[in-house]
Design a protein around this motif. Structure first.
Motif, PDB file in Angstrom:
ATOM      1  N   TRP A  48      54.525  32.675  55.455  1.00  0.00           N
ATOM      2  CA  TRP A  48      55.540  31.826  56.043  1.00  0.00           C
ATOM      3  C   TRP A  48      56.516  31.357  54.832  1.00  0.00           C
ATOM      4  CZ3 TRP A  48      56.269  31.896  61.478  1.00  0.00           C
ATOM      5  CH2 TRP A  48      55.204  32.401  61.836  1.00  0.00           C
ATOM      6  N   VAL A  81      51.056  25.638  60.954  1.00  0.00           N
ATOM      7  CA  VAL A  81      52.185  26.076  59.881  1.00  0.00           C
ATOM      8  C   VAL A  81      52.858  25.022  59.114  1.00  0.00           C
ATOM      9  CG1 VAL A  81      53.589  27.380  59.053  1.00  0.00           C
ATOM     10  CG2 VAL A  81      51.864  28.373  60.448  1.00  0.00           C
ATOM     11  N   THR A 104      48.377  25.827  67.248  1.00  0.00           N
ATOM     12  CA  THR A 104      48.657  27.275  66.950  1.00  0.00           C
ATOM     13  C   THR A 104      48.892  28.044  67.973  1.00  0.00           C
ATOM     14  OG1 THR A 104      46.741  26.906  65.387  1.00  0.00           O
ATOM     15  CG2 THR A 104      47.429  29.100  65.517  1.00  0.00           C
ATOM     16  N   ASP A 107      51.568  31.175  68.477  1.00  0.00           N
ATOM     17  CA  ASP A 107      51.922  31.872  67.133  1.00  0.00           C
ATOM     18  C   ASP A 107      51.751  33.512  67.340  1.00  0.00           C
ATOM     19  OD1 ASP A 107      50.651  29.621  64.482  1.00  0.00           O
ATOM     20  OD2 ASP A 107      52.330  29.295  65.946  1.00  0.00           O
ATOM     21  N   CYS A 118      45.410  27.397  57.379  1.00  0.00           N
ATOM     22  CA  CYS A 118      46.863  27.293  56.765  1.00  0.00           C
ATOM     23  C   CYS A 118      46.982  26.628  55.549  1.00  0.00           C
ATOM     24  CB  CYS A 118      47.849  26.815  57.774  1.00  0.00           C
ATOM     25  SG  CYS A 118      48.057  27.705  59.294  1.00  0.00           S
ATOM     26  N   VAL A 130      53.714  28.796  53.242  1.00  0.00           N
ATOM     27  CA  VAL A 130      52.337  28.710  54.013  1.00  0.00           C
ATOM     28  C   VAL A 130      51.770  30.024  53.931  1.00  0.00           C
ATOM     29  CG1 VAL A 130      50.860  27.646  55.850  1.00  0.00           C
ATOM     30  CG2 VAL A 130      52.756  26.409  54.878  1.00  0.00           C
ATOM     31  N   GLN A 132      48.868  31.831  55.835  1.00  0.00           N
ATOM     32  CA  GLN A 132      48.089  31.724  57.279  1.00  0.00           C
ATOM     33  C   GLN A 132      47.093  32.852  57.641  1.00  0.00           C
ATOM     34  OE1 GLN A 132      49.900  31.645  61.227  1.00  0.00           O
ATOM     35  NE2 GLN A 132      48.783  29.939  61.797  1.00  0.00           N
ATOM     36  N   SER A 154      46.185  30.852  47.456  1.00  0.00           N
ATOM     37  CA  SER A 154      47.429  30.440  47.677  1.00  0.00           C
ATOM     38  C   SER A 154      47.800  29.715  46.447  1.00  0.00           C
ATOM     39  CB  SER A 154      47.565  29.309  48.910  1.00  0.00           C
ATOM     40  OG  SER A 154      46.868  28.066  48.288  1.00  0.00           O
TER      41      SER A 154
END
Length: 406
Positions: A48, A81, A104, A107, A118, A130, A132, A154
């Protein structure tokens, strides 16, 4: 080092190699996510991105899984998120009950969220978005060790963003003009039933260039035929604007094709005993407000060949005539099935440049192709596998036809 730690170490090593060998930011991120999905056995992964220049929301840019998430976005602080982005802290939801957790829910329509992580990805100077990860294949749940891998990954992705291209303006799609839900297509040969499409969920947006990719037999041409009203799904729903075509009869489908859809085929399908002008006139006579034929030929740079028969035209010229034939109806949507497969590189670029001009005028183009390079031109790339959506990429920076190399 225990088995879990060794698995984590190997996954992070694979991610670092993927990032270092990538030729672009998107390639680095997509490659990293694929490593995580394979390593963890995850059901879904999504990137995202925060749209800093536009609506200040988080939009999906790349994901794997059977659902189309394009129309979903999150406000900062909204859902898992949005909360992860706002706090810049990972949100771990590893032990949902049988129904989705409220943070959530919504989604992933049609998917039971059993566990999710996330994790924000940010540099020293900027918060990008983000990552996920949802569920494990086969009904398992993500563990704390899995969440550790996701959070470290990440950070690696954030470094790739920081070192490479940085931000791009988010793609703003137009209104939904086609909606496919649970599309299944079966073919029966004697006692044998072949299921080519297995519950496809997809939206098509006004003015977009959408590419369908996948290996032979994955269902992409079958899906294109259903979108074009040349075939009907065995099950599921298909809507065009406000019209439900799921159970439409042949007369209704014929009217739908006639007034809304233009077709471009790999084999051109021009009438050999008619001139270029006459090939277009044959189609123009079917609709109420056709484009002037010479204008359509001018739009593909072939007005001077109006009196030529197909046998007097090169392959690229014949394909451009077929594009003009599609345009003469003033269709809202053009469907193209491997339009460059029979052409050499230089001629392919000519044809793709013509299609690029068509898209610039606001026409929606849905193209089936096996050529990964062509997909770089698209707004969205949908990869099918085994009759389902497997991977979707929202292309934040499409290239021009003249930039393609293969």
């Amino acid at each position: 080092m225990d088995a879990t730690s060794l698995k984590t170490f190997r996954a992070l090593g694979d991610i670092n190699r993927t990032v270092s060998q990538a030729n672009s930011l998107d390639e680095a991120i997509k490659g990293s996510l694929k490593v995580v999905q394979e390593s963890l056995g995850a059901e879904l992964v999504v990137v995202w991105y925060y749209d800093e220049q536009g609506d200040k929301r988080l939009h999906p840019e790349f994901w794997t899984g059977p659902n189309d998430l394009t129309s979903i976005s999150h406000a900062v602080g909204e859902g898992a998120v949005g909360k992860a982005y706002q706090s810049q802290q990972a949100v771990r939801s590893l032990w949902f009950e049988t129904s989705p957790d409220p943070v959530t829910q919504g989604d992933f329509a049609g998917i039971e969220v059993r566990s999710a992580v996330c994790a924000p990805f940010s540099s020293v100077h900027d918060d990008y978005g983000v990552i996920q990860v949802v569920n494990k294949v086969g009904g398992g749940r993500l563990s704390d060790e899995d969440a550790d891998v996701i959070e470290i990954m990440s950070m690696v992705v954030a470094q790739a963003v920081s070192d490479n291209e940085g931000r791009f303006e988010a793609w703003q799609h137009g209104p939904t003009i086609m909606e496919l839900r649970g599309i299944t297509r079966e073919f029966q040969n004697g006692d044998t039933i072949s299921k080519v499409l297995r519950g496809v969920n997809l939206d098509v947006y006004e003015g977009e260039f959408l590419v369908l990719l996948g290996e032979s037999g994955c269902g992409k041409s079958t899906l294109l035929n259903i979108i074009g009203g040349m075939d009907r799904a065995t099950a599921g729903s298909f809507r065009y604007l406000h019209q439900d075509l799921s159970a439409a009869d042949q007369a209704t489908l014929t009217e739908y094709r006639r007034h809304n859809i233009g077709f471009i085929f790999q084999s051109y399908n021009l009438m050999p005993n008619l001139t270029a002008y006459q090939n277009l006139a044959l189609i123009a006579d079917l609709v109420d407000d056709p484009m002037p034929i010479i204008e359509a030929l001018e739009s593909v740079g072939l007005a001077s060949r109006a009196k030529s028969y197909p046998s007097r035209l090169s392959g690229g010229q014949q394909q451009r005539i077929s594009i003009a034939r599609a345009l003469v109806k003033r269709p809202r949507v053009i469907l193209a099935d491997e339009p460059t497969a029979a052409l050499d590189y230089a001629t392919s670029i000519e044809v793709l440049s013509t299609l690029e001009e068509v898209i610039a005028q606001g026409t929606t183009l849905v193209m089936v192709t096996h050529n990964e390079e062509i997909a770089r031109m698209a707004n969205r790339v949908v990869r099918l596998r085994g009759g389902q959506l497997h991977e979707v990429t929202v292309n934040r920076h499409p290239v021009h036809a003249t930039d393609l190399v293969w």
